[in-house]
Scaffold this motif. Structure first.
Motif, short mmCIF file in Angstrom:
data_model
loop_
_atom_site.label_atom_id
_atom_site.label_comp_id
_atom_site.label_asym_id
_atom_site.label_seq_id
_atom_site.Cartn_x
_atom_site.Cartn_y
_atom_site.Cartn_z
N ALA A 138 47.99 32.45 45.17
CA ALA A 138 48.37 33.86 45.29
C ALA A 138 47.41 34.71 44.47
O ALA A 138 46.82 34.26 43.48
CB ALA A 138 49.81 34.09 44.82
N GLN A 139 47.26 35.96 44.90
CA GLN A 139 46.44 36.92 44.16
C GLN A 139 47.03 38.31 44.34
O GLN A 139 47.73 38.58 45.32
CB GLN A 139 44.99 36.90 44.63
N SER A 140 46.76 39.16 43.37
CA SER A 140 47.24 40.54 43.44
C SER A 140 46.07 41.47 43.69
O SER A 140 44.93 41.19 43.28
CB SER A 140 47.94 40.93 42.14
N SER A 141 46.36 42.57 44.36
CA SER A 141 45.36 43.61 44.61
C SER A 141 45.99 44.93 44.23
O SER A 141 46.79 45.48 44.99
CB SER A 141 44.93 43.60 46.08
N ILE A 142 45.65 45.43 43.04
CA ILE A 142 46.25 46.65 42.50
C ILE A 142 45.13 47.51 41.92
O ILE A 142 44.29 47.03 41.18
CB ILE A 142 47.28 46.34 41.40
N ALA A 143 45.14 48.79 42.30
CA ALA A 143 44.15 49.75 41.80
C ALA A 143 42.72 49.27 42.03
O ALA A 143 41.84 49.47 41.19
CB ALA A 143 44.39 50.03 40.31
N GLY A 144 42.50 48.61 43.15
CA GLY A 144 41.16 48.16 43.49
C GLY A 144 40.73 46.88 42.80
O GLY A 144 39.62 46.40 43.04
N ALA A 145 41.57 46.30 41.96
CA ALA A 145 41.23 45.08 41.24
C ALA A 145 41.97 43.90 41.87
O ALA A 145 43.18 43.93 42.03
CB ALA A 145 41.60 45.19 39.77
N VAL A 146 41.22 42.87 42.23
CA VAL A 146 41.80 41.65 42.80
C VAL A 146 41.78 40.58 41.73
O VAL A 146 40.73 40.24 41.19
CB VAL A 146 41.00 41.20 44.04
N GLN A 147 42.98 40.05 41.42
CA GLN A 147 43.10 39.06 40.36
C GLN A 147 43.98 37.91 40.82
O GLN A 147 44.98 38.14 41.51
CB GLN A 147 43.71 39.68 39.10
N PRO A 148 43.63 36.68 40.44
CA PRO A 148 44.49 35.55 40.80
C PRO A 148 45.80 35.61 40.04
O PRO A 148 45.88 36.11 38.92
CB PRO A 148 43.65 34.33 40.39
N ILE A 149 46.84 35.10 40.65
CA ILE A 149 48.15 34.99 40.02
C ILE A 149 48.37 33.54 39.62
O ILE A 149 48.24 32.63 40.45
CB ILE A 149 49.27 35.46 40.97
#
Length: 502
Positions: free
Chosen positions: A301-312
């Motif tokens: 899973a990964q998050s995409s918030i405020a243009g930043a993609v980060q692994p969860i």
């Protein structure tokens, strides 16, 4: 059936639609099977077959929609299939009555000349509906059948089923397909049956959205209470994440919205003073592809918030034996990208001061090496409703589907407070006040005493003015220049005695 006969059957259906609804493609096509295998559904006085079709059409079709109602079996020379029974644009009156009236005289079809009851070709019927009744345009095709697919009374039904299977799973026109296996015991003079299958095929993406909207509205569920079994797609939204426990971190408060979305209320002042907050979230991982069990899969899973993609970070990267309706707990760590959030002096922050600035985001869940199995409970139900029928093989997942993706919307609400806005407004007011003072100073009249050749004079002037000075003989001897900051003599004539002041 030959291509020529098929073309005549399709042309007959298409002409009926065009005559009833000119310049309007049908958005619903209802295919009602009336082959020999359907004899008990027509012969049993207690049969609910025709009333069910009328009620489903009444629930699905809305005013302004176009609909085609057609009976189908297998097309032969002199007996085309499908055969249109009704084609119209729905008005304000319920569709139920029109469909019921069109179905009332329908009986089991027979082959030309011989008199034997007609055979069945499911693929022919669905292909006709997509290519001719809908004309290749978006819409929904409804298929009411007892699940017996045997063109020319062919006993090799497995092969016929595979052809129907290919049409659904690999056909480019069908974007979504679901099925409702219904308990409907009927007994006729020659045959008996336990169940009926209602298929819905959404043609193209617009048809898919129409089907999703219909299911969300709840109208169809008032008629068919059976849970829909998904046929296609099997690579999208196979799982669902539902937050069950969230450990809040300083400056961030998490909440679950009624629609299942995750919301994070972020205090911009608090998060700006420390490292990026990371919250521990426990999810309920749900299997969303009834009637399949996810036998095994790797999950990320990964998050995409405020243009930043980060692994969860997930506590487990494996999914095993996840059956429909049996959720699995999944712990994770979600980090908010504070560095990418708008600063307190940004235009967006100033515009939303005193209220929350909403930043949409999402969590993407990926399943790889996915292996699906038809749930045993569904197999048993199908065996009860359609004993000895191999058509449930249509629910066997295609081998090429080994991955899937699901999306969970996330809402981040950034709380900036009114401080920056008040400071900005204060600065703006100060700037406006200074500007007003300058404007007054620039337009205010002034008195200046000058001495020309011993004679004192009072000159009325203002900032920006250039005032000529003359001697007693009327000759110009100098020029008085006035600015915001004082006065000066310019263009002074040689030998002239001129000064500012007494």
């Amino acid at each position: 059936m030959s291509r020529g006969i098929a073309g005549k059957a399709l042309l007959a259906l298409a002409c009926t639609v065009a005559a009833a609804t000119p310049a309007l493609a049908a958005s619903h096509v209802f295919l009602v099977q009336n082959s020999g295998w359907m004899e008990p559904f027509f012969g049993d006085p207690a049969s609910q077959y025709k009333p069910l079709v009328a009620e489903v059409a009444n629930a699905a079709v809305q005013p302004g929609d176009a609909l085609v109602l057609a009976a189908f079996n297998q097309g032969l020379p002199g007996a085309p299939s499908p055969r249109a029974l009704l084609a119209q644009k729905a008005g304000d009156k319920p569709v139920r009555e029109a469909v019921a009236a069109a179905l009332a005289p329908l009986e089991v079809a027979r082959k030309p000349n011989g008199g034997a009851m007609a055979d069945t070709d499911l693929g022919e019927a669905v292909g006709s509906a997509i290519g001719q009744a809908l004309g290749g345009k978006p819409g929904l095709v409804w298929l009411f059948t007892n699940n017996r697919n045997s063109p020319n009374n062919d006993q090799a039904t497995a092969q016929r089923n595979r052809e129907f299977y290919q049409l659904i799973h690999t056909g480019p026109d069908i974007a979504k397909a679901i099925a409702f296996p219904l308990h409907m015991p009927v007994k006729g003079a020659r045959y008996s049956a336990n169940g009926l299958m209602v298929y819905v095929f959404a043609v193209r993406e617009e048809g898919r959205r129409e089907l999703d909207a219909l299911l969300k509205s709840g109208r169809l569920q008032k008629v068919i209470t059976e849970r829909p079994a998904r046929l296609k797609p099997l690579d999208q939204d196979t799982v669902r994440l539902v937050p069950t426990r969230v450990e809040n971190v300083p400056g961030v408060v998490f909440a679950t919205l009624p629609d299942g979305r995750l919301r994070a209320d972020v205090d911009a002042q608090a998060t700006a003073k420390g490292p990026a907050p990371a919250a521990r979230i426990t999810w309920r991982l749900e299997n969303a592809i009834y009637p399949y069990t996810i036998a095994s899969a790797r999950i990320a899973a990964q998050s995409s918030i405020a243009g930043a993609v980060q692994p969860i970070g997930l506590a487990s990267n494996d999914v095993k034996a996840l059956a429909p309706g049996q959720p699995q707990p999944l712990a994770s760590t979600l980090q908010l990208p504070v560095a990418n959030l708008p600063g307190k002096w940004s235009l967006a922050a100033l515009q939303s001061a005193g209220s929350a600035q909403v930043l949409p985001g999402r969590i993407d869940v990926q399943l790889a090496d996915q292996r699906l199995e038809l749930s045993q409970a569904f197999r048993q139900r199908m065996a009860t409703l359609f004993p000895g029928d191999p058509l449930p093989d249509i629910f066997t997942p295609p081998e090429r589907i080994q991955g899937s993706r699901a999306v969970l919307p996330v809402e981040v609400r950034l709380q900036h407070g009114a401080g920056p806005l008040l400071a900005a407004l204060g600065g703006l007011f100060a700037l406006l006040a200074a500007g007003a003072a300058l404007l007054v100073a620039a337009t205010r009249g002034r008195k200046v005493i000058v001495t020309v050749e011993g004679e004192q004079r009072t000159v009325h002037t203002k900032a920006g003015a250039r005032t000529p000075l003359y001697d007693r003989a009327g000759n110009k001897v100098a020029e008085l220049r006035t600015t915001l900051f004082g006065h000066a003599l310019t263009d002074l004539r040689e030998g002239a005695q001129v000064r500012i002041g007494k």
